[in-house]
Design an enzyme around this catalytic site. Structure first.
Site: not given
Ligand code: F0G
Length: 467
Positions: A72, A124-125, A215, A217, A258, A450
């Site tokens: 932990y 991103f959404d 960001d 990812a 990712k 969506h």
């Molecule tokens: N930022 C980007 C650019 C992303 O593509 C995603 C997630 C996130 C943040 C959020 O990360 O899912 O770990 O909480 N993208 C996925 C996709 C869900 O299918 O493009 P997360």
């Protein structure tokens, strides 16, 4: 630069997959309201819904899992992550979180006050939703080339520097919470941002005393594009490029699902020690103690190893080459794909694919459903459904592009799978000009709609999406 394109791994484990019967596929689509998220994954043959948490882990990641430390407090596996982050990104202050959106939640809870703005390249959404949830607003300042799915501009994820500066002056710098660059830009088509653009944005950030976050990812894929497309970087290693890229930022959020090639995990990393101290209580409260933050020791061990693997040039060259090959084969078949082909996905322009489906009847969503009906291939819409409504006016946002995304999981599918995808898309394309009606909402879910909204056919007499 390697002359030959080769697969830099071989398979040690496989998973059986199969194609459901055509009638079953149609029934699944109809009963799930043509929403891709409602399809059980066992009923999918090739799953291109996401490249997130769907990659295949390596033998080295599995062996790191076996020797992970589940403590932990003070978990050794957390210190493995700190070491990877230091070597690859150059930062010391690392907060572990369970996935990318958790990092977004923590960062925005601290940095955004009501009425503040976050300019960036097509957020991103989940990022946008967290900013809006904290009562902030996003300003999209991506360059105009990103709106043209046909343009071959090499860095379509770039920010428009003039617009960025104008927007900062318009809302006043005091009202800008921070600037955000998404590398690569997922919503914009997996398009990279150049090092020059990042440098220019960081100059603007300094000029106005603003923080610049990434960001991250898909940072490694962005570094690959810089190495292969931008002057002056050909002879640098991916890790050298990564270190330079992050040197211009004040920190980053990362969905490690990712580019770190793990099923779960995320990071929130900042340069400023005072900000780090402010973020810590939010991580403890929402995610877990500071040496695991919602991840198991096993996840952390695999993540630490995955960061090294994703910055290996041979891996990236094959990975991005596979996505490119799929895109090129589709292009040769006259399918309207977004060019240049993005890093993690091929995006098909729904409006050009179905020129006779009215724009407000979700042509890209229709394409996603048709690909599942045609071959059990699951994709996702990145278009009018995802764009949702304006939080202030309640009006539907009409995005510049209405896209169907074919996200390619890392190290998971073969050349034969790619060929199957091409054949499936071609089958749908054959009759696409004769399709004159699309979808309307059956149920429109509120907020990030969506995931759970459902659709019905505008022409309710159809018993297939092919006619
Ligand atoms: N930022 C980007 C650019 C992303 O593509 C995603 C997630 C996130 C943040 C959020 O990360 O899912 O770990 O909480 N993208 C996925 C996709 C869900 O299918 O493009 P997360």
């Amino acid at each position: 630069m390697k002359e030959r394109w080769f697969v830099p791994y071989r398979y040690k484990m496989v998973e059986k997959i199969s194609v459901p019967e055509k009638s079953e596929r149609w029934n699944i689509l109809k009963s799930g309201g043509f929403n891709m998220f409602s399809i059980p994954s066992e009923k999918v043959y090739i799953d291109l819904l996401t490249d997130s948490g769907t990659g295949t882990m390596s033998d080295k990641q599995w062996s790191a899992i076996v020797s992970a430390d589940e403590s932990y407090a003070g978990s050794r596996s957390f210190f493995d992550i700190k070491k990877s982050v230091k070597e690859i990104m150059g930062f010391d202050n690392v907060l572990p979180v369970h996935q990318g959106r958790a990092a977004e939640k923590v960062l925005n809870s601290v940095l955004i006050k009501e009425g503040m703005y976050v300019p960036g390249n097509t957020h991103f959404d989940t990022t946008k939703a967290h900013i809006e949830n904290a009562k902030g607003r996003c300003i999209d300042v991506t360059i105009s080339e990103s709106e043209n799915s046909n343009s071959n501009y090499p860095f379509k994820g770039n920010l428009d520097i003039n617009r960025l500066e104008k927007e900062i002056e318009k809302v006043t710098p005091q009202k800008v919470a921070y600037i955000l660059i998404t590398v690569t830009c997922n919503s914009g088509g997996g398009q990279p941002v150049s090092m020059k653009n990042i440098k220019d944005v960081s100059k603007i950030a300094r000029k106005y005393g603003l923080k610049l976050f990434f960001d991250a990812a898909r940072f490694a894929e962005n570094c690959y594009f810089i190495k292969t497309r931008e002057d002056g970087y050909q002879n640098k290693t991916v890790r050298e490029i990564s270190n330079e890229l992050f040197s211009y930022s004040d920190g980053f959020t990362m969905s490690s699902k990712k580019d770190a090639i793990v099923p779960m995990g995320g990071l929130l990393v900042v340069r400023d020690i005072n900000l780090f101290d402010m973020l810590k209580p939010f991580v403890i409260l929402n995610e877990g103690y500071l040496t695991y933050g919602g991840m198991s020791g096993m996840t952390m061990a695999a993540l630490a190893q995955g960061l090294y693997e994703s910055t290996d040039f041979e891996y990236l060259h094959y990975r991005i080459g596979q996505v490119k090959m799929l895109g090129e084969l589709l292009k040769e078949a006259s399918i309207p794909v977004v060019t240049p082909i993005g890093g993690h996905a091929v995006f098909i322009d729904g409006r050009r694919f179905f020129p006779n489906i009215p724009e407000d009847q979700f042509p890209a969503q229709y394409l996603c459903a048709a690909l599942y009906e045609a071959g059990g291939v699951r994709t996702v819409e990145v278009g009018a459904n995802l764009a949702d409504r304006d939080p202030d006016t309640g009006e539907n946002i009409r995005p510049k592009l209405d896209l169907c995304r074919l996200a390619i999981p890392r190290r998971s599918y073969s050349f034969e799978h790619m060929m199957y995808i091409v054949e499936t898309v071609k089958e749908v394309f054959q009759n696409s000009k004769n399709i004159t009606s699309g979808f309307q909402f059956d149920f429109e879910s509120k907020g990030i709609r969506h995931f759970s909204s459902t659709f019905k056919l505008v022409d309710s007499n159809k018993d297939s999406l092919f006619n």
